[in-house]
Design a protein around this motif. Structure first.
Motif, PDB file in Angstrom:
ATOM      1  N   ASN A  16     -21.871   1.924 -12.621  1.00 24.85           N
ATOM      2  CA  ASN A  16     -21.522   0.567 -13.056  1.00 24.85           C
ATOM      3  C   ASN A  16     -20.034   0.401 -13.374  1.00 24.85           C
ATOM      4  O   ASN A  16     -19.592  -0.705 -13.699  1.00 24.85           O
ATOM      5  CB  ASN A  16     -22.337   0.194 -14.307  1.00 24.85           C
ATOM      6  N   HIS A  17     -19.284   1.489 -13.270  1.00 29.85           N
ATOM      7  CA  HIS A  17     -17.859   1.431 -13.612  1.00 29.85           C
ATOM      8  C   HIS A  17     -17.091   0.606 -12.590  1.00 29.85           C
ATOM      9  O   HIS A  17     -17.266   0.757 -11.386  1.00 29.85           O
ATOM     10  CB  HIS A  17     -17.282   2.844 -13.665  1.00 29.85           C
ATOM     11  N   LYS A  18     -16.248  -0.275 -13.058  1.00 25.87           N
ATOM     12  CA  LYS A  18     -15.443  -1.095 -12.158  1.00 25.87           C
ATOM     13  C   LYS A  18     -13.989  -1.047 -12.616  1.00 25.87           C
ATOM     14  O   LYS A  18     -13.670  -1.328 -13.765  1.00 25.87           O
ATOM     15  CB  LYS A  18     -15.935  -2.550 -12.141  1.00 25.87           C
ATOM     16  N   GLN A  19     -13.121  -0.683 -11.689  1.00 25.24           N
ATOM     17  CA  GLN A  19     -11.703  -0.597 -12.004  1.00 25.24           C
ATOM     18  C   GLN A  19     -11.076  -1.982 -12.039  1.00 25.24           C
ATOM     19  O   GLN A  19     -11.376  -2.832 -11.203  1.00 25.24           O
ATOM     20  CB  GLN A  19     -10.987   0.256 -10.950  1.00 25.24           C
ATOM     21  N   GLN A  20     -10.212  -2.192 -12.998  1.00 25.46           N
ATOM     22  CA  GLN A  20      -9.533  -3.479 -13.106  1.00 25.46           C
ATOM     23  C   GLN A  20      -8.497  -3.636 -11.998  1.00 25.46           C
ATOM     24  O   GLN A  20      -7.988  -2.659 -11.453  1.00 25.46           O
ATOM     25  CB  GLN A  20      -8.855  -3.611 -14.466  1.00 25.46           C
ATOM     26  N   GLY A  21      -8.206  -4.896 -11.673  1.00 28.20           N
ATOM     27  CA  GLY A  21      -7.159  -5.170 -10.701  1.00 28.20           C
ATOM     28  C   GLY A  21      -5.785  -4.893 -11.305  1.00 28.20           C
ATOM     29  O   GLY A  21      -5.664  -4.580 -12.483  1.00 28.20           O
ATOM     30  N   PHE A  22      -4.746  -4.997 -10.490  1.00 28.66           N
ATOM     31  CA  PHE A  22      -3.408  -4.710 -10.987  1.00 28.66           C
ATOM     32  C   PHE A  22      -2.441  -5.813 -10.573  1.00 28.66           C
ATOM     33  O   PHE A  22      -2.623  -6.486  -9.557  1.00 28.66           O
ATOM     34  CB  PHE A  22      -2.913  -3.363 -10.458  1.00 28.66           C
ATOM     35  N   SER A  23      -1.439  -6.014 -11.393  1.00 29.27           N
ATOM     36  CA  SER A  23      -0.391  -6.986 -11.082  1.00 29.27           C
ATOM     37  C   SER A  23       0.777  -6.254 -10.423  1.00 29.27           C
ATOM     38  O   SER A  23       1.246  -5.234 -10.930  1.00 29.27           O
ATOM     39  CB  SER A  23       0.083  -7.682 -12.355  1.00 29.27           C
ATOM     40  N   TRP A  24       1.252  -6.776  -9.309  1.00 29.80           N
ATOM     41  CA  TRP A  24       2.319  -6.131  -8.553  1.00 29.80           C
ATOM     42  C   TRP A  24       3.656  -6.853  -8.735  1.00 29.80           C
ATOM     43  O   TRP A  24       4.655  -6.496  -8.128  1.00 29.80           O
ATOM     44  CB  TRP A  24       1.953  -6.121  -7.070  1.00 29.80           C
ATOM     45  N   ARG A  25       3.700  -7.843  -9.619  1.00 29.30           N
ATOM     46  CA  ARG A  25       4.891  -8.695  -9.727  1.00 29.30           C
ATOM     47  C   ARG A  25       6.125  -7.962 -10.231  1.00 29.30           C
ATOM     48  O   ARG A  25       7.247  -8.340  -9.914  1.00 29.30           O
ATOM     49  CB  ARG A  25       4.585  -9.904 -10.633  1.00 29.30           C
ATOM     50  N   PRO A  49      -2.623 -12.704  -3.795  1.00 29.75           N
ATOM     51  CA  PRO A  49      -3.051 -13.029  -5.162  1.00 29.75           C
ATOM     52  C   PRO A  49      -2.183 -12.340  -6.208  1.00 29.75           C
ATOM     53  O   PRO A  49      -1.559 -11.312  -5.940  1.00 29.75           O
ATOM     54  CB  PRO A  49      -4.490 -12.496  -5.222  1.00 29.75           C
ATOM     55  N   GLU A  50      -2.138 -12.914  -7.390  1.00 31.15           N
ATOM     56  CA  GLU A  50      -1.367 -12.334  -8.495  1.00 31.15           C
ATOM     57  C   GLU A  50      -1.942 -10.984  -8.910  1.00 31.15           C
ATOM     58  O   GLU A  50      -1.212 -10.031  -9.155  1.00 31.15           O
ATOM     59  CB  GLU A  50      -1.380 -13.289  -9.695  1.00 31.15           C
ATOM     60  N   ILE A  51      -3.276 -10.911  -9.001  1.00 28.98           N
ATOM     61  CA  ILE A  51      -3.962  -9.683  -9.377  1.00 28.98           C
ATOM     62  C   ILE A  51      -4.710  -9.145  -8.159  1.00 28.98           C
ATOM     63  O   ILE A  51      -5.502  -9.851  -7.552  1.00 28.98           O
ATOM     64  CB  ILE A  51      -4.956  -9.928 -10.531  1.00 28.98           C
ATOM     65  N   LEU A  52      -4.424  -7.891  -7.810  1.00 27.43           N
ATOM     66  CA  LEU A  52      -5.031  -7.278  -6.640  1.00 27.43           C
ATOM     67  C   LEU A  52      -6.037  -6.210  -7.051  1.00 27.43           C
ATOM     68  O   LEU A  52      -5.859  -5.538  -8.062  1.00 27.43           O
ATOM     69  CB  LEU A  52      -3.958  -6.650  -5.754  1.00 27.43           C
ATOM     70  N   ASP A  53      -7.071  -6.035  -6.242  1.00 24.31           N
ATOM     71  CA  ASP A  53      -8.021  -4.955  -6.475  1.00 24.31           C
ATOM     72  C   ASP A  53      -8.026  -4.021  -5.273  1.00 24.31           C
ATOM     73  O   ASP A  53      -7.295  -4.221  -4.300  1.00 24.31           O
ATOM     74  CB  ASP A  53      -9.429  -5.507  -6.743  1.00 24.31           C
ATOM     75  N   ARG A  54      -8.854  -3.000  -5.351  1.00 22.58           N
ATOM     76  CA  ARG A  54      -8.888  -2.008  -4.279  1.00 22.58           C
ATOM     77  C   ARG A  54      -9.300  -2.620  -2.944  1.00 22.58           C
ATOM     78  O   ARG A  54      -8.824  -2.195  -1.892  1.00 22.58           O
ATOM     79  CB  ARG A  54      -9.842  -0.869  -4.638  1.00 22.58           C
ATOM     80  N   GLU A  55     -10.201  -3.618  -2.997  1.00 24.25           N
ATOM     81  CA  GLU A  55     -10.692  -4.211  -1.754  1.00 24.25           C
ATOM     82  C   GLU A  55      -9.565  -4.838  -0.949  1.00 24.25           C
ATOM     83  O   GLU A  55      -9.578  -4.800   0.283  1.00 24.25           O
ATOM     84  CB  GLU A  55     -11.780  -5.251  -2.054  1.00 24.25           C
ATOM     85  N   TYR A  56      -8.600  -5.426  -1.619  1.00 26.44           N
ATOM     86  CA  TYR A  56      -7.469  -6.035  -0.921  1.00 26.44           C
ATOM     87  C   TYR A  56      -6.719  -4.966  -0.120  1.00 26.44           C
ATOM     88  O   TYR A  56      -6.370  -5.179   1.054  1.00 26.44           O
ATOM     89  CB  TYR A  56      -6.531  -6.701  -1.930  1.00 26.44           C
ATOM     90  N   ILE A  57      -6.487  -3.810  -0.740  1.00 24.10           N
ATOM     91  CA  ILE A  57      -5.751  -2.740  -0.066  1.00 24.10           C
ATOM     92  C   ILE A  57      -6.589  -2.131   1.051  1.00 24.10           C
ATOM     93  O   ILE A  57      -6.085  -1.846   2.143  1.00 24.10           O
ATOM     94  CB  ILE A  57      -5.322  -1.664  -1.081  1.00 24.10           C
ATOM     95  N   ILE A  58      -7.868  -1.937   0.793  1.00 25.52           N
ATOM     96  CA  ILE A  58      -8.762  -1.394   1.830  1.00 25.52           C
ATOM     97  C   ILE A  58      -8.724  -2.270   3.079  1.00 25.52           C
ATOM     98  O   ILE A  58      -8.664  -1.765   4.213  1.00 25.52           O
ATOM     99  CB  ILE A  58     -10.199  -1.272   1.297  1.00 25.52           C
TER     100      ILE A  58
END
Length: 293
Positions: A16-25, A49-58
């Motif tokens: 159930n663990h979910k990593q938070q997104g990150f801001s790249w600004r 997007p302002e906040i990115l998650d792993r799915e965006y990079i994948i």
């Protein structure tokens, strides 16, 4: 508690663990980085997007947008773009991220294409070795180029998933080798002198109640692999973690992400709910016993 038992008792939390997104600004506002034309083109894309998650990079890897994938992988990993390398104080063109980007778009893309081919042939050792030799990217060591392998594995849904190999995951590797009594492999990959120091440093971190001494510097927990054994040690860690995850019916990337834990700089993270604290306690206990013998 051993790490293996800790995993066994934490399977639901891991699932159930979910990593938070990150801001790249912070990177997009770096004036030195913006001098690099290809990087500037990326950050001027207003659809990001302002906040990115792993799915965006994948998805960047899936779409073969190699340069963009590389840049966002580095930012996701919080690569240093502010502190110049030793001996270049004040020179922002000597930070690891600037040096990497300055290597050039074509060179970076060729490196990622080459590593992808190796992974498609299930050659994890070969993919690792590329970044240490013919396709070495300036400023990028194993802590960061294994993040590339990690995302490439996720994008290609590999059967044996490559993982990130940095300071903290190397400690996981050390602990697993000790728990499985594979001391020959442990001392093949890591020097006894370093292991002895690691035992001492982990003891300095752990006290009664598992509180962490604020004055300690986590860089003291760094451990390096012996020369000529990097690829083999990495492959051993990857295979070991993939088997563990399979045994407990969890995704190996979720397992590694969970065990990675949280920064110890924050006082609220210095307790048993943080896997890093559990890991340090296990290492202290088991390495101390090993060296006592």
């Amino acid at each position: 508690m051993s790490i293996v038992n800790y995993i066994k008792n934490s399977t639901n939390k891991i699932r159930n663990h979910k990593q938070q997104g990150f801001s790249w600004r912070e990177y997009s506002q770096n004036e030195s980085l913006k001098e690099i034309r290809d990087f500037r083109k990326i950050i001027e894309n207003h659809n990001i997007p302002e906040i990115l998650d792993r799915e965006y990079i994948i998805n960047l890897y899936k779409e073969s947008k190699y340069y963009e994938a590389f840049a966002f992988t580095m930012m996701w990993g919080k690569i240093n773009a502010e502190r110049p390398q030793k001996g270049y104080k004040g020179d922002k063109t000597r930070t690891p991220f600037y040096c990497a980007l300055n290597h050039g778009k074509i060179n970076i893309e060729n490196a990622l294409i080459a590593s992808k081919k190796e992974l498609e042939n299930s050659n994890i050792k070969g993919a690792y070795q590329l970044f240490n030799s013919d396709y070495k990217i300036p400023g990028i060591g194993s802590s960061y180029f294994t993040k590339i392998l990690f995302f490439q594995g996720l994008a290609n849904n590999m059967e044996v998933m490559p993982l990130i190999y940095d300071k903290w995951t190397k400690l996981i590797h050390v602990e697993l080798l000790v728990e499985e009594n594979e001391i020959d492999k442990l001392t093949q990959f890591y020097s006894k002198n370093q292991l002895s120091k690691l035992s001492t440093e982990s003891a300095n971190y752990t006290e009664m109640g598992l509180s962490i001494k604020i004055k300690r510097n986590s860089s003291n927990l760094d451990i390096s692999i012996k020369d000529n054994f990097e690829e083999e040690a990495y492959a051993d860690y990857v295979n070991r973690m993939n088997v563990l995850a399979s045994n407990y019916g969890i995704k190996v990337n979720s397992l590694e992400e969970y065990l990675f834990g949280k920064e110890l700089r924050s006082k609220k993270n210095r307790n048993k709910s943080n896997p890093r604290v559990v890991l340090l306690e296990a290492i202290n206990k088991n390495l101390a016993r090993l060296f006592d013998n």
